[in-house]
Design a protein around this motif. Structure first.
Motif, PDB file in Angstrom:
ATOM      1  N   HIS A 183      -1.305  11.974   1.590  1.00 64.74           N
ATOM      2  CA  HIS A 183      -2.380  12.900   1.952  1.00 64.74           C
ATOM      3  C   HIS A 183      -2.505  13.982   0.882  1.00 64.74           C
ATOM      4  O   HIS A 183      -1.884  15.042   0.962  1.00 64.74           O
ATOM      5  N   GLN A 229       0.825  -1.217   0.000  1.00 61.96           N
ATOM      6  CA  GLN A 229       0.000   0.000   0.000  1.00 61.96           C
ATOM      7  C   GLN A 229       0.859   1.267   0.000  1.00 61.96           C
ATOM      8  O   GLN A 229       0.736   2.131   0.882  1.00 61.96           O
ATOM      9  N   ASP A 257       7.564  15.728   2.527  1.00 61.76           N
ATOM     10  CA  ASP A 257       7.014  14.451   3.004  1.00 61.76           C
ATOM     11  C   ASP A 257       6.702  13.518   1.834  1.00 61.76           C
ATOM     12  O   ASP A 257       6.687  12.294   1.994  1.00 61.76           O
ATOM     13  N   GLN A 310      -4.434   4.161  -5.303  1.00 66.69           N
ATOM     14  CA  GLN A 310      -4.329   4.255  -3.847  1.00 66.69           C
ATOM     15  C   GLN A 310      -4.122   5.705  -3.419  1.00 66.69           C
ATOM     16  O   GLN A 310      -4.719   6.167  -2.436  1.00 66.69           O
ATOM     17  N   ALA A 364      -1.222   4.584  -0.024  1.00 63.99           N
ATOM     18  CA  ALA A 364      -2.371   4.723   0.875  1.00 63.99           C
ATOM     19  C   ALA A 364      -2.233   5.891   1.838  1.00 63.99           C
ATOM     20  O   ALA A 364      -3.218   6.509   2.229  1.00 63.99           O
ATOM     21  N   ASN A 365      -1.009   6.206   2.248  1.00 64.33           N
ATOM     22  CA  ASN A 365      -0.793   7.269   3.230  1.00 64.33           C
ATOM     23  C   ASN A 365      -0.448   8.604   2.602  1.00 64.33           C
ATOM     24  O   ASN A 365       0.013   9.517   3.288  1.00 64.33           O
ATOM     25  N   THR A 395       6.963   8.982   0.543  1.00 62.48           N
ATOM     26  CA  THR A 395       6.044   8.146  -0.227  1.00 62.48           C
ATOM     27  C   THR A 395       6.723   7.609  -1.485  1.00 62.48           C
ATOM     28  O   THR A 395       6.576   6.431  -1.832  1.00 62.48           O
TER      29      THR A 395
END
Length: 420
Positions: free
Chosen positions: A111, A105, A215, A319, A108-109, A219
């Motif tokens: 944002h 995943q 950030d 995702q 998935a995180n 990812t």
């Protein structure tokens, strides 16, 4: 990695950080979003150019390829075994990418801004009944299908045309010449378009960092490491499959193709390694007539690294945007990628074209592919090396099946036979 590409990434990161800082300090949220979007100008143009070439590229290359498939049929048994291996390897690669990306995943995180998530459409489900899927395959008009980039409908029409040309006694030489020339033109157009890729990567990465901060690099790191982990798994599967057929001769095979694989990795082009493979495989006993037959087909139908990337990157994009596919949708996606990838496998960065066509089929914005552009070159290096490994294993396996692999005692410490 090429030094120029490293400079490109560093420059995009610096510009993204500075732009993000300036926007946050001097503009309101709406103004900042609009200004950051201007960084994507080249990226947007690049994506529109890719969308422009999808339909004619798929149609011409697939018709030309199918019309020439009589060459494979003329060697009968070898052609069937070769295509069986290719289809099996492609299926394993696609499924492996899907399974690993679902486990990790990586997107998935991520944002994304709330406005992006709120406007993200759900994946289209209109064609996912049996009746809907089958009827959707058949175009009512090929011109309408091309205008809307309906990739499956274009593929179906191309299959009919290519098969009809191959079935004619004279092979319609005028039509074949026209299609081959058109395919050559579209491949050259694609080459021109891909020259904008570095600028598109720069703009996409700078815009992403400006709007989402550093950030995002975490990812990307998870995405890249996850993909290379999946590729390592695929290499292991190829090694084991080769060992089952070839026995201990799989070790010298992998040792021999190390140089071509490194060349493909450093240039991000499996085509660059093609002459090296042609020269290397006979040195371990794979006879030249098998090599010269299997490799050209493999470069069109058996790009295992690209297959793995198509499912991995497509699911990462979904995702990241909060789009979830049902099991039946994922199965249809695998079938779609299996078919569409075969028509354009030999072009530079073909995976981007295939992924964009897949997003279009699911009713999702093509622009979403921009999220993977920043690291696509880095991943292209790995999948190019994997393509070389997959085709080399395929050639050796087919040679073994056909008794066209010279005995070890005939090649050890001596020049191999150049059998035709």
């Amino acid at each position: 990695m090429k030094r120029s590409f490293a400079y490109l990434i560093i420059g995009a990161m610096i510009l993204g950080v500075l732009t993000g800082w300036g926007l946050n300090h001097f503009l309101d949220a709406e103004g900042a979003s609009k200004a950051a979007g201007n960084l994507n100008l080249i990226t947007d143009v690049f994506l529109r150019l890719i969308k422009m070439i999808i339909a004619p590229l798929v149609f011409t290359t697939l018709v030309a390829g199918i019309a020439h498939m009589e060459d494979a049929a003329s060697v009968g048994r070898i052609g069937v075994k070769t295509m069986a291996w290719f289809i099996s390897a492609s299926a394993v690669s696609l499924l492996l990418g899907l399974v690993i990306v679902q486990i990790l995943q990586p997107g998935a995180n991520l944002h994304l801004p709330e406005a992006v998530v709120a406007t993200a459409p759900a994946a289209s489900t209109d064609a996912f009944s049996l009746h809907g899927f089958i009827t959707h395959l058949v175009p009512t008009s090929i011109f309408d299908a091309m205008a809307r980039n309906e990739i499956l409908q274009i593929v179906v029409f191309a299959v009919f045309v290519g098969t009809a040309v191959a079935a004619l006694d004279d092979k319609a030489p005028a039509v074949m010449h026209l299609v081959e020339q058109a395919a050559s033109i579209m491949l050259k157009v694609t080459e021109f378009v891909m020259k904008l890729a570095p600028l598109a990567i720069f703009g996409a990465l700078a815009s992403t960092i400006a709007t989402q901060g550093l950030d995002m690099l975490g990812t990307y790191a998870k995405f890249v490491l996850g993909f290379y982990g999946a590729m390592a798994t695929l290499w292991g599967i190829l090694f084991l499959a080769g060992a089952v057929v070839l026995g201990k001769r799989v070790i010298p095979l992998f040792r021999t193709i190390r140089t071509p694989a490194l060349l493909a990795f450093s240039t991000a082009s499996s085509e660059a390694a093609y002459p090296r493979i042609l020269d290397a495989l006979p040195k371990i006993g794979v006879r030249k007539r098998i090599v010269s037959f299997v490799l050209p087909l493999g470069y069109s139908f058996n790009l295992d690294g690209s297959m793995l990337y198509c499912t991995f990157a497509t699911m990462f994009i979904m995702q990241a945007h909060g789009v979830h596919l049902s099991l039946s949708q994922q199965i249809f996606m695998l079938l779609l990628l299996m078919v569409t990838s075969k028509g354009i496998a030999g072009i530079p960065r073909a995976s981007l074209v295939v992924i964009m066509a897949t997003l279009t089929y699911f009713g999702l914005p093509e622009a979403w592919i921009a999220i993977v552009l920043g690291v696509d070159h880095l991943l292209d290096m790995g999948r190019s090396a994997t393509n070389v490994v997959g085709n080399s294993v395929a050639a050796a396996v087919v040679a073994k099946w056909e008794g066209e692999l010279d005995p070890e005692d005939e090649i050890e410490g001596a020049e191999p036979k150049a059998l035709a």
